[in-house]
Each structure stands twice: as C-alpha cells, then as structure tokens.
Design a protein around this motif. Sequence first.
Motif, mmCIF file in Angstrom:
data_model
loop_
_atom_site.group_PDB
_atom_site.id
_atom_site.type_symbol
_atom_site.label_atom_id
_atom_site.label_comp_id
_atom_site.label_asym_id
_atom_site.label_seq_id
_atom_site.Cartn_x
_atom_site.Cartn_y
_atom_site.Cartn_z
ATOM 1 N N ASN A 112 0.799 -1.223 0.000
ATOM 2 C CA ASN A 112 0.000 0.000 0.000
ATOM 3 C C ASN A 112 0.831 1.272 0.000
ATOM 4 O O ASN A 112 0.342 2.328 -0.366
ATOM 5 C CB ASN A 112 -0.927 0.015 1.218
ATOM 6 C CG ASN A 112 -2.188 0.809 0.959
ATOM 7 O OD1 ASN A 112 -2.855 0.590 -0.053
ATOM 8 N ND2 ASN A 112 -2.519 1.729 1.850
ATOM 9 N N ALA A 113 2.089 1.193 0.418
ATOM 10 C CA ALA A 113 2.980 2.350 0.441
ATOM 11 C C ALA A 113 4.405 1.835 0.431
ATOM 12 O O ALA A 113 4.658 0.650 0.697
ATOM 13 C CB ALA A 113 2.719 3.203 1.685
ATOM 14 N N TYR A 114 5.361 2.707 0.108
ATOM 15 C CA TYR A 114 6.764 2.291 0.148
ATOM 16 C C TYR A 114 7.008 1.607 1.485
ATOM 17 O O TYR A 114 6.731 2.169 2.547
ATOM 18 C CB TYR A 114 7.671 3.494 0.020
ATOM 19 C CG TYR A 114 7.796 4.080 -1.370
ATOM 20 C CD1 TYR A 114 6.801 3.892 -2.329
ATOM 21 C CD2 TYR A 114 8.909 4.822 -1.726
ATOM 22 C CE1 TYR A 114 6.922 4.433 -3.596
ATOM 23 C CE2 TYR A 114 9.040 5.380 -2.993
ATOM 24 C CZ TYR A 114 8.051 5.182 -3.920
ATOM 25 O OH TYR A 114 8.172 5.720 -5.175
ATOM 26 N N SER A 115 7.544 0.394 1.458
ATOM 27 C CA SER A 115 7.550 -0.401 2.685
ATOM 28 C C SER A 115 8.618 -1.483 2.653
ATOM 29 O O SER A 115 8.949 -2.033 1.596
ATOM 30 C CB SER A 115 6.181 -1.072 2.876
ATOM 31 O OG SER A 115 6.153 -1.876 4.032
ATOM 32 N N ASP A 116 9.124 -1.798 3.844
ATOM 33 C CA ASP A 116 9.839 -3.053 4.012
ATOM 34 C C ASP A 116 8.846 -4.201 3.911
ATOM 35 O O ASP A 116 7.728 -4.129 4.436
ATOM 36 C CB ASP A 116 10.506 -3.115 5.390
ATOM 37 C CG ASP A 116 11.730 -2.241 5.496
ATOM 38 O OD1 ASP A 116 12.447 -2.093 4.488
ATOM 39 O OD2 ASP A 116 11.974 -1.696 6.586
ATOM 40 N N VAL A 117 9.256 -5.273 3.221
ATOM 41 C CA VAL A 117 8.524 -6.538 3.207
ATOM 42 C C VAL A 117 9.463 -7.562 3.821
ATOM 43 O O VAL A 117 10.582 -7.750 3.333
ATOM 44 C CB VAL A 117 8.125 -6.951 1.778
ATOM 45 C CG1 VAL A 117 7.417 -8.303 1.787
ATOM 46 C CG2 VAL A 117 7.228 -5.888 1.145
ATOM 47 N N ARG A 118 9.026 -8.192 4.910
ATOM 48 C CA ARG A 118 9.942 -9.053 5.660
ATOM 49 C C ARG A 118 9.308 -10.399 5.967
ATOM 50 O O ARG A 118 8.089 -10.513 6.125
ATOM 51 C CB ARG A 118 10.398 -8.358 6.947
ATOM 52 C CG ARG A 118 9.299 -8.123 7.948
ATOM 53 C CD ARG A 118 9.812 -7.347 9.171
ATOM 54 N NE ARG A 118 9.968 -5.923 8.886
ATOM 55 C CZ ARG A 118 11.090 -5.243 9.097
ATOM 56 N NH1 ARG A 118 12.158 -5.852 9.599
ATOM 57 N NH2 ARG A 118 11.153 -3.957 8.827
ATOM 58 N N ALA A 119 10.149 -11.402 6.033
ATOM 59 C CA ALA A 119 9.741 -12.735 6.469
ATOM 60 C C ALA A 119 10.500 -13.060 7.743
ATOM 61 O O ALA A 119 11.726 -12.903 7.798
ATOM 62 C CB ALA A 119 10.048 -13.774 5.398
ATOM 63 N N ILE A 120 9.770 -13.474 8.778
ATOM 64 C CA ILE A 120 10.380 -13.887 10.036
ATOM 65 C C ILE A 120 10.086 -15.364 10.209
ATOM 66 O O ILE A 120 8.931 -15.777 10.330
ATOM 67 C CB ILE A 120 9.845 -13.086 11.226
ATOM 68 C CG1 ILE A 120 10.008 -11.583 10.992
ATOM 69 C CG2 ILE A 120 10.575 -13.499 12.506
ATOM 70 C CD1 ILE A 120 8.779 -10.918 10.420
ATOM 71 N N ALA A 121 11.133 -16.175 10.173
ATOM 72 C CA ALA A 121 10.979 -17.627 10.224
ATOM 73 C C ALA A 121 11.346 -18.150 11.598
ATOM 74 O O ALA A 121 12.303 -17.678 12.229
ATOM 75 C CB ALA A 121 11.859 -18.291 9.170
ATOM 76 N N THR A 122 10.580 -19.140 12.063
ATOM 77 C CA THR A 122 10.929 -19.905 13.257
ATOM 78 C C THR A 122 11.438 -21.258 12.795
ATOM 79 O O THR A 122 10.718 -22.013 12.134
ATOM 80 C CB THR A 122 9.723 -20.077 14.184
ATOM 81 O OG1 THR A 122 9.232 -18.797 14.577
ATOM 82 C CG2 THR A 122 10.103 -20.872 15.430
#
Length: 257
Positions: A112-122
């Motif tokens: 929706n806006a300039y943004s970090d896209v992150r994946a947090i894995a366990t």
Amino acid sequence: MALALLAAPALPHPAWAADNPLQPSPAWDDMRSSVIGTETEPPVDAAVLELEAPMRADNPALVPIRITQPPGAPRIDKLALVIDANPAPVAGEFTFGPATGPLDLEVRVRVNAYSDVRAIATLDDGRQVMAGRFVKASGGCAAPAGSGADARKDIGAMRWKSEPQGDRAIGTLMIRHPNFSGLQRDQVTLLDIPAEFVQTVELKQGDELLMTMQGGISISENPVFRLGYAPNGQPVTAHAEDTEGRAWDESFPQAGG
C-alpha cells in the motif's frame, strides 16, 4: 472452472532486485513484539533465509515475493510475512511440513505504500531469523479488483499444477477469489466493498502436511502459492476458507493438472 483460472499463469519471475535491503522502520519497531512475541530483533542471515522482491513493483496489487533457503539450511516450522506499511501488516502466517525443506515459496501480495517486506521464520530448533527487502509501491490495497464485475465468478475454484525439479517438485495452487481488502470501491456504485478474503489455506499430500496459511487483506486477488516440496506419490488435497464462512475442498493427482 473459470477460463480465467484455467489460464492463470504461475508467478512471474522478474529480475529480482538485490540492492533493496531492509530500511529503518518505526512501524516494525512498534509491532515487532506483537508479531513475533519478543522485542529482540531476529538476525538477518542469508545463509539460512532469503527474501526476493522487486525494488519497484510494476503493479502494487500483484507484487511477487519469493522466500528461499539454501540447501542444508535448518528447516522452517513457521513463518510470518509482514508488510510494514500496510493497514493490516501481517500478510500471512504459515506453517510448513518436513517435505517443504529447504523452503522455496512464492506468493503475490498487495503493497500500500513504500515499505519493508519481511519474512520472520521460526526454525525447527526454535531460533528466529529474518529476511526482507524494501519495495517501492503504493495503492495496492485500494486498487480495483482486476476481474471487475466478474470478481466473484466461480469463487473458490482451485487448480493445482506440479512440475518435477530434480528430486523435488514445484507445486502451484491457484484459488479463484477476489480477496477484497475493505479499502476498495465498487467502480459502478462508488460504494466501499466490505473486506472478504481467503483466511485459511491447507495443503497436504496424502496425510502429510505441506503448508497452512492464515491470511489477511494483503494477499492479492486470486491467490497463488508456489511451493517446493518432496513428492511422496500421494494425491494432493487443498482446503480453503474465507471470511464469509465458505469452504472449498479439492483433490488432485500427485502429478497435478
């Protein structure tokens, strides 16, 4: 099944950007504890987890994200996909069965806006690791449905394709659903369209779990999930539920189709 679904392509493979690393994010600082249960920042470790995304999205409502692990990396049990600047930042919470390691997952999201896209894995040993990219896109959550007036046609129809890749396979699950975000407007009446989206997906081969997802408004219209796995010769089954209480089940031969 709708021709639009039958013709649905696999996820696009753009020239994934490698020079758009995560940026400082006050939004992430505020939500970190509620998303991952700790204020401790998970380490970014490309030897365990990587996330690929375009630096600038061609279509903010259909941004391809690929999350991968190198051979020999510790297996992932759970993963949260977060788009910091979205109205509902947690795009999806995933669990994975043993056959999916090392992980290779692709999904399309709204940004929706300039943004970090992150994946947090366990990981299966309990450690958390993170990977991400900064994506330049805006307006994805409010973009009109690409299907227009036919957005609900054949809603819930699913298709599965599986292609061999060495001793593994790449499976693609496509679900026909508008995944309305609640921020879109009907282009005829100009009234707001209430949120209506796929919130649960479960994918198995025989009795063996491949993937589950609890999703939100950030997963794109007509969701597509592309997943690497070790085939066991059993039929693949898919179960999906949406926020309106509708549920769909399909079974496919192991080879797909």
